[in-house]
Design an enzyme around this catalytic site. Sequence first.
Site, PDB file in Angstrom:
ATOM      1  N   THR A 133       0.825  -1.213   0.000  1.00  0.00           N
ATOM      2  CA  THR A 133       0.000   0.000   0.000  1.00  0.00           C
ATOM      3  C   THR A 133       0.855   1.256   0.000  1.00  0.00           C
ATOM      4  O   THR A 133       2.011   1.231   0.432  1.00  0.00           O
ATOM      5  CB  THR A 133      -0.905   0.011   1.248  1.00  0.00           C
ATOM      6  OG1 THR A 133      -1.571   1.273   1.372  1.00  0.00           O
ATOM      7  CG2 THR A 133      -0.091  -0.199   2.510  1.00  0.00           C
ATOM      8  N   ASP A 134       0.274   2.356  -0.453  1.00  0.00           N
ATOM      9  CA  ASP A 134       0.977   3.632  -0.392  1.00  0.00           C
ATOM     10  C   ASP A 134       1.064   4.170   1.033  1.00  0.00           C
ATOM     11  O   ASP A 134       1.840   5.086   1.325  1.00  0.00           O
ATOM     12  CB  ASP A 134       0.317   4.674  -1.301  1.00  0.00           C
ATOM     13  CG  ASP A 134      -1.154   4.941  -0.992  1.00  0.00           C
ATOM     14  OD1 ASP A 134      -1.700   4.309  -0.053  1.00  0.00           O
ATOM     15  OD2 ASP A 134      -1.762   5.758  -1.687  1.00  0.00           O
ATOM     16  N   GLU A 135       0.305   3.585   1.948  1.00  0.00           N
ATOM     17  CA  GLU A 135       0.299   4.082   3.329  1.00  0.00           C
ATOM     18  C   GLU A 135       1.622   3.847   4.038  1.00  0.00           C
ATOM     19  O   GLU A 135       1.891   4.480   5.076  1.00  0.00           O
ATOM     20  CB  GLU A 135      -0.862   3.462   4.108  1.00  0.00           C
ATOM     21  CG  GLU A 135      -2.212   3.875   3.549  1.00  0.00           C
ATOM     22  CD  GLU A 135      -3.370   3.542   4.465  1.00  0.00           C
ATOM     23  OE1 GLU A 135      -3.211   3.699   5.696  1.00  0.00           O
ATOM     24  OE2 GLU A 135      -4.424   3.133   3.959  1.00  0.00           O
ATOM     25  N   TYR A 160      -1.587  -0.279  11.111  1.00  0.00           N
ATOM     26  CA  TYR A 160      -1.776  -0.992   9.840  1.00  0.00           C
ATOM     27  C   TYR A 160      -0.626  -0.726   8.892  1.00  0.00           C
ATOM     28  O   TYR A 160      -0.004  -1.658   8.353  1.00  0.00           O
ATOM     29  CB  TYR A 160      -3.098  -0.587   9.184  1.00  0.00           C
ATOM     30  CG  TYR A 160      -3.127  -0.872   7.696  1.00  0.00           C
ATOM     31  CD1 TYR A 160      -3.021  -2.177   7.233  1.00  0.00           C
ATOM     32  CD2 TYR A 160      -3.231   0.167   6.761  1.00  0.00           C
ATOM     33  CE1 TYR A 160      -3.015  -2.446   5.864  1.00  0.00           C
ATOM     34  CE2 TYR A 160      -3.231  -0.099   5.410  1.00  0.00           C
ATOM     35  CZ  TYR A 160      -3.123  -1.403   4.956  1.00  0.00           C
ATOM     36  OH  TYR A 160      -3.116  -1.673   3.610  1.00  0.00           O
ATOM     37  N   LYS A 164       2.307  -3.319   7.375  1.00  0.00           N
ATOM     38  CA  LYS A 164       2.558  -3.535   5.939  1.00  0.00           C
ATOM     39  C   LYS A 164       3.996  -3.174   5.581  1.00  0.00           C
ATOM     40  O   LYS A 164       4.627  -3.842   4.746  1.00  0.00           O
ATOM     41  CB  LYS A 164       1.571  -2.724   5.104  1.00  0.00           C
ATOM     42  CG  LYS A 164       0.146  -3.241   5.116  1.00  0.00           C
ATOM     43  CD  LYS A 164       0.036  -4.653   4.568  1.00  0.00           C
ATOM     44  CE  LYS A 164       0.283  -4.701   3.072  1.00  0.00           C
ATOM     45  NZ  LYS A 164       0.080  -6.076   2.513  1.00  0.00           N
TER      46      LYS A 164
END
Length: 335
Positions: A133-135, A160, A164
Amino acid sequence: MNTLMATKKEKKILVTGGAGFIGSNFIHYWMKHHPEDKIVNLDKLTYAGHLENLEAIAKHPNYAFIHGDICDPATVREAMKGADTVVHFAAESHVDRSIADAAPFVVTNVLGTQVLLQAALEAKVARFHHVSTDEVFGSLALDDTRKFNEQSPYQPSSPYAASKAASDMLARAYAHTYGLPLTISNCSNNYGPYQTPEKLIPLMITYALQGKPLPVYGRGVNVRDWVHVEDHSRGVELIITKGRVGETYCIGGGAERANIDVVKTILRHVGKDESLITYVNDRLGHDLRYAIDYTKAASELGYKPAHNFEDGLQKTVEWYIKNGDWVKAVAKKLV
């Protein structure tokens, strides 16, 4: 597990988390464009996994489902037998849930990924694709002109995102230390059919259709880059078929929108008044802006999002309107 039909040109692909939103859409996409291949779907069927997403192909001879946990080495080894490719979607992914309880995110996203990587190494798979993810890159300022790319430093803000980021690092370590043939993708916010109605777009659609207040964090100024789930699926396909082993590719939609603008657009599509909007206390540590620069994927793989956000959002609203029974069925699993 149902019997798989053998074909001369077939490949066997293990998809983890294939009953979830993105995973199920990827399975539909892959079976449509690669009908000769076999798909094995390994999913724990948590609140976010729904076999209803795959009813149309449940009895297809080239599709098989295994109910199991990616943290269980025996289950993973069995599911991976004969696999040429692993596409790893399975993850705890809802930020709010990670803030309430981070432990399941660490277990599934970190330990589960390590179990898969080890099994893939032992099975000598030809490609392990890890979906991220870009997060993991943290947050950009609203007035910043920069976008995230493959060289952006990791600065995760939520439990989260941190879990990741850890899984990404583990994947890279397996590639570097053991030579596991690996690729990674970092994607922006997905939208489209089969998304569990706790995420922004399906939540606002279902609430608006019911005439319920639409809870918007803060003032709704947080910006996300939206990519249609089918474009994401095509991006993963391009990485698997054309991407260089050991590389990371960012997959975006080129559609940055403030949350409040997305909500207002949804209200217009369902013919409801903006008076339904209710501003609520902001999420803890809420990232301001995500944006993806997918230049590398475009230049190396020919990736380009095919869906215009406004049209894609309207079609997504229409899908939820037409699939009220699906919404009711999956809503019962949300707690």
